[in-house]
Scaffold this motif. Sequence first.
Motif: not given
Length: 151
Positions: A98-101, A74-86
């Motif tokens: 991206s907005a759906l994610g 969860a830590a890795v997934a959250a950090a990755a998503a919070e960098h890639v999707l924005p």
Amino acid sequence: MLALQRGWQRITAFLSSRAVEASALLLARLALAGVFWRSGRAKIEEGSWFSISDATYYLFREEYTRVPLPPEFAAVAAAAAEHVLPVLLVIGLGVRLSALGLLGMTMVIQLFVYPEAWWPVHSLWAALALVLIARGGGALALDALFSRFAR
């Protein structure tokens, strides 16, 4: 009275224009991206590109225990998503997905991490994400440019 009505029609025509919509959608993309980007950067060790901090792992192990995922993942997934999707939102690429994610992340945060924060915070994030899901990134997005080339 007729002049007032014509003035009102001109104002509403301008506010309904493609330029105003494109600007509003760009602002929505930047606002939502900014929230998650800053959160993602807070999860990373200072001075590194993407080394997740011990504090982040601690939070996912000890504080965010209700999240139904293994804490390390969860830590890795959250950090990755919070960098890639924005980043994708800012450049306007894959805006709806991206907005759906980010809407999904918002709902996980709401349900499992900070359930008391719906009205002051998460409702606004959800609204921004839903607008982008419904309308896309607008004319000032790479999605629009690629769509024009595809025709």
